[in-house]
Design a protein around this motif. Sequence first.
Motif, PDB file in Angstrom:
ATOM      1  N   ARG A 187       6.391  -0.551   7.696  1.00 25.85           N
ATOM      2  CA  ARG A 187       5.787   0.710   7.271  1.00 25.85           C
ATOM      3  C   ARG A 187       6.774   1.858   7.432  1.00 25.85           C
ATOM      4  O   ARG A 187       7.549   1.915   8.387  1.00 25.85           O
ATOM      5  CB  ARG A 187       4.541   1.023   8.100  1.00 25.85           C
ATOM      6  CG  ARG A 187       3.948   2.398   7.823  1.00 25.85           C
ATOM      7  CD  ARG A 187       2.815   2.745   8.760  1.00 25.85           C
ATOM      8  NE  ARG A 187       1.718   1.822   8.597  1.00 25.85           N
ATOM      9  CZ  ARG A 187       0.541   1.979   9.220  1.00 25.85           C
ATOM     10  NH1 ARG A 187       0.353   2.988  10.030  1.00 25.85           N
ATOM     11  NH2 ARG A 187      -0.416   1.105   9.038  1.00 25.85           N
ATOM     12  N   SER A 239       0.851  -1.192   0.000  1.00 24.01           N
ATOM     13  CA  SER A 239       0.000   0.000   0.000  1.00 24.01           C
ATOM     14  C   SER A 239       0.885   1.240   0.000  1.00 24.01           C
ATOM     15  O   SER A 239       1.813   1.348   0.807  1.00 24.01           O
ATOM     16  CB  SER A 239      -0.910   0.021   1.229  1.00 24.01           C
ATOM     17  OG  SER A 239      -1.756  -1.114   1.257  1.00 24.01           O
ATOM     18  N   VAL A 240       0.589   2.171  -0.903  1.00 29.97           N
ATOM     19  CA  VAL A 240       1.372   3.402  -1.023  1.00 29.97           C
ATOM     20  C   VAL A 240       0.413   4.564  -1.248  1.00 29.97           C
ATOM     21  O   VAL A 240      -0.548   4.440  -2.021  1.00 29.97           O
ATOM     22  CB  VAL A 240       2.368   3.328  -2.200  1.00 29.97           C
ATOM     23  CG1 VAL A 240       3.155   4.625  -2.313  1.00 29.97           C
ATOM     24  CG2 VAL A 240       3.306   2.154  -2.046  1.00 29.97           C
ATOM     25  N   TYR A 241       0.651   5.686  -0.560  1.00 31.41           N
ATOM     26  CA  TYR A 241      -0.102   6.891  -0.914  1.00 31.41           C
ATOM     27  C   TYR A 241       0.790   8.112  -0.760  1.00 31.41           C
ATOM     28  O   TYR A 241       1.772   8.115  -0.014  1.00 31.41           O
ATOM     29  CB  TYR A 241      -1.381   7.046  -0.076  1.00 31.41           C
ATOM     30  CG  TYR A 241      -1.217   7.563   1.329  1.00 31.41           C
ATOM     31  CD1 TYR A 241      -0.915   8.906   1.588  1.00 31.41           C
ATOM     32  CD2 TYR A 241      -1.406   6.731   2.432  1.00 31.41           C
ATOM     33  CE1 TYR A 241      -0.782   9.384   2.881  1.00 31.41           C
ATOM     34  CE2 TYR A 241      -1.285   7.204   3.734  1.00 31.41           C
ATOM     35  CZ  TYR A 241      -0.967   8.536   3.949  1.00 31.41           C
ATOM     36  OH  TYR A 241      -0.832   8.997   5.225  1.00 31.41           O
ATOM     37  N   GLY A 271       3.481  11.176   2.873  1.00 34.09           N
ATOM     38  CA  GLY A 271       3.568   9.932   2.119  1.00 34.09           C
ATOM     39  C   GLY A 271       3.696   8.738   3.033  1.00 34.09           C
ATOM     40  O   GLY A 271       4.223   8.844   4.154  1.00 34.09           O
ATOM     41  N   LYS A 297       6.550   6.236   7.029  1.00 36.74           N
ATOM     42  CA  LYS A 297       5.701   7.405   6.811  1.00 36.74           C
ATOM     43  C   LYS A 297       6.529   8.663   6.980  1.00 36.74           C
ATOM     44  O   LYS A 297       7.357   8.764   7.889  1.00 36.74           O
ATOM     45  CB  LYS A 297       4.535   7.415   7.801  1.00 36.74           C
ATOM     46  CG  LYS A 297       3.555   8.563   7.595  1.00 36.74           C
ATOM     47  CD  LYS A 297       2.400   8.487   8.596  1.00 36.74           C
ATOM     48  CE  LYS A 297       1.424   9.632   8.397  1.00 36.74           C
ATOM     49  NZ  LYS A 297       0.306   9.586   9.382  1.00 36.74           N
ATOM     50  N   ALA A 301       4.249   4.235   2.870  1.00 42.53           N
ATOM     51  CA  ALA A 301       4.421   2.967   2.166  1.00 42.53           C
ATOM     52  C   ALA A 301       4.387   1.843   3.186  1.00 42.53           C
ATOM     53  O   ALA A 301       5.063   1.917   4.217  1.00 42.53           O
ATOM     54  CB  ALA A 301       5.742   2.942   1.399  1.00 42.53           C
TER      55      ALA A 301
END
Length: 686
Positions: A518, A477-479, A501, A520, A503
């Motif tokens: 994770r 999951s990436v944003y 951001g 961030k 990941a």
Amino acid sequence: MNRYGIIRYAMSIITKISIGLLFLVGTVAHAQESLPIQSLIENLAESLPEDYDLSELTERFNDYQKHPIDLNKVNSEQLKSLLILSPVQISKLLEHIRKNGKLLDLLELQGIEGFDLTTINRLLPFVRLSSPNPLSNIEPNDLINKSKNDLVLRYGRLLQTQKGFRDLTGSRYLGTPDKLMLRYRYNYSDRLSAALVAEKDAGEPFFNGKSGLDHLSGNINISDLKCFKKIVIGDYSLQFGQGLSMSSGFALGKGADVTSVTAKDMGLNPYAASNESSFFRGIASITNVNKYLDLTSFVSFRKLDASLKLQEEKNYTLQNINTSGLHRTVTELKNKKSLEQQMYGAALQYIKKDFRLGTLTYYMHYDRNFITGEQRYNEFGFVGKNLVNSSIYYSFTWNNFFVFGEVAHSAGSGWAFINGIMGTVSAQVSCVLVHRSYQKNYHSFYGNGLSEGSEINNEKGWYAGLNYTPNKHWLLSVYGDRFSFPWARYRIDTASSGYEGLAQICFTPDKKNRFSLRYKRELKAQNPDAGTESLDLQNVVKESFRADANWPLNKKLNFQQRLEISHYQKDAKKEWGYLIYSDLNYKPTSSKISGNMRVACFYTPSYNSRIYAYEDDVLYASGFEIYYGQGIRSFLNLRYRLMPALDFFFRYAISFYPGQERMGSGLEEIEGNRKSDIKVQLKYQF
């Protein structure tokens, strides 16, 4: 003891306790009803603001576990309220039922496009296929004999004495340090329900001749009564569109689940939680105008807590609305229910299959004038007594894509826009793209849409997220979110911008084991600290690195370990912090006793590098703990079934800060280096 000694000491405690519990598995237990709820709440909680009260969320999942949703009679609003399925998955499920008829077995979910095993396993505890009796066919005796009732009594307190409870000459707490809560819920066949919550916080007076429990909330909810889909009398919440205009109560934000940025427009719902600010009080209903058209109308009258200022003309003006719900001191009691709020409004929605188009308008009146402060960031704040807000929102599914958006306007001032698309590009890849633009003079007291700031105004941004599932065991999951603020904000005297951001990669070898990593990173601008020569804005960087493991030893014992490292930097100032904890959950299938515990050690140089972690609690209670400073924290939750209808819950938590002579500040200051609290709770079902 230095911080490295603390790590060794804490890890030795973790090891000794874990080994001891392997031999004495009957002595500790998991306080929630099931481990799936614990895992689900923690995943969702990561999308919430850091100070959010999670009790509303835990109550919702426990209620759905006791009263599962019938998938053969479900609508999109009910599925959204579960917070498990994405809009695309909801569309595919409803389309499958329309084309193939009612589900005969829950195993059919595996054949619906977009439903993976992880999603199905999360969903199963909260759904069913049996159908309740319609309300119109019931007998009066059924309302008593066939109903389900749930009564909860809770007591808690901090064991150390805070400064506010001492005999002070100035400001102090006027009540006792006890926390009290009563919760009652009635349900008949999912068609008729009632709820009541009464609560007293620590420091609040109790039966002092003026009032009893400080907070009282309740409602009666009737569903599917002739032309009414729902009627709520009492306290209720409203959530429409993407939340720009109206979204009271629980709402998600940015998180590892990239689909969480789409608002769950659940419309009207009864409200009876311990949060004292995010609800309305009056009457509301949903009426079937025709097959595709619904009208939601609502009226609310409430008294809110507010800080008032006396002007020269002997008129009071309003500086800000208080949302803490705390009434412990003379000042807090003076502000209690000092502001009257009236609201009238309606929402008209056209819903046909996967297409939804709605419009919302409401009028809000206060009996005091809002004024703005002299600070630059308040220049475009709301003024006056009356607010009229309107919006138009839409959503539809096209092939494997879900398209959504909303435009909102506060009369006489600004606009807010949001539009997005979410879809499944292939069997392995799903993505979402959202654009938002909120003008600096847009006003909504109950807006709660996608944003980096705490309010829906003075912000522009682009959000993009992606999920990649190469197979059923791996999920990436990436944003990324790029945002800007056209006007000044709190602690930022001019326009600014930043980004965020995340990941995360998860490995799930089977249904019970889960491992994740994770990273961030967030960058924002901020005014320089006092005493700094430069007057230019400075970049503030916050980073976190997390490794998580959740694995069972056997059918009774489940372990979770976490290592998290935080990094904070502002100009030349840099800080590093860490948190290490181990959870042990014990829940046998037939034993009367069950529960869980945690041992954690942590170190952060200051509050800037603090680390938040979800903590399990007694049933219907949960929240985040803020780990900062240098110390060790542990808690133990127990649940004992006294009889089939009666459960007893116990929680003890303690934090130890070596080398400190006192902790906290103001009236919450505690002398010594230990802070501990207890909770006891009874739940009776009849």
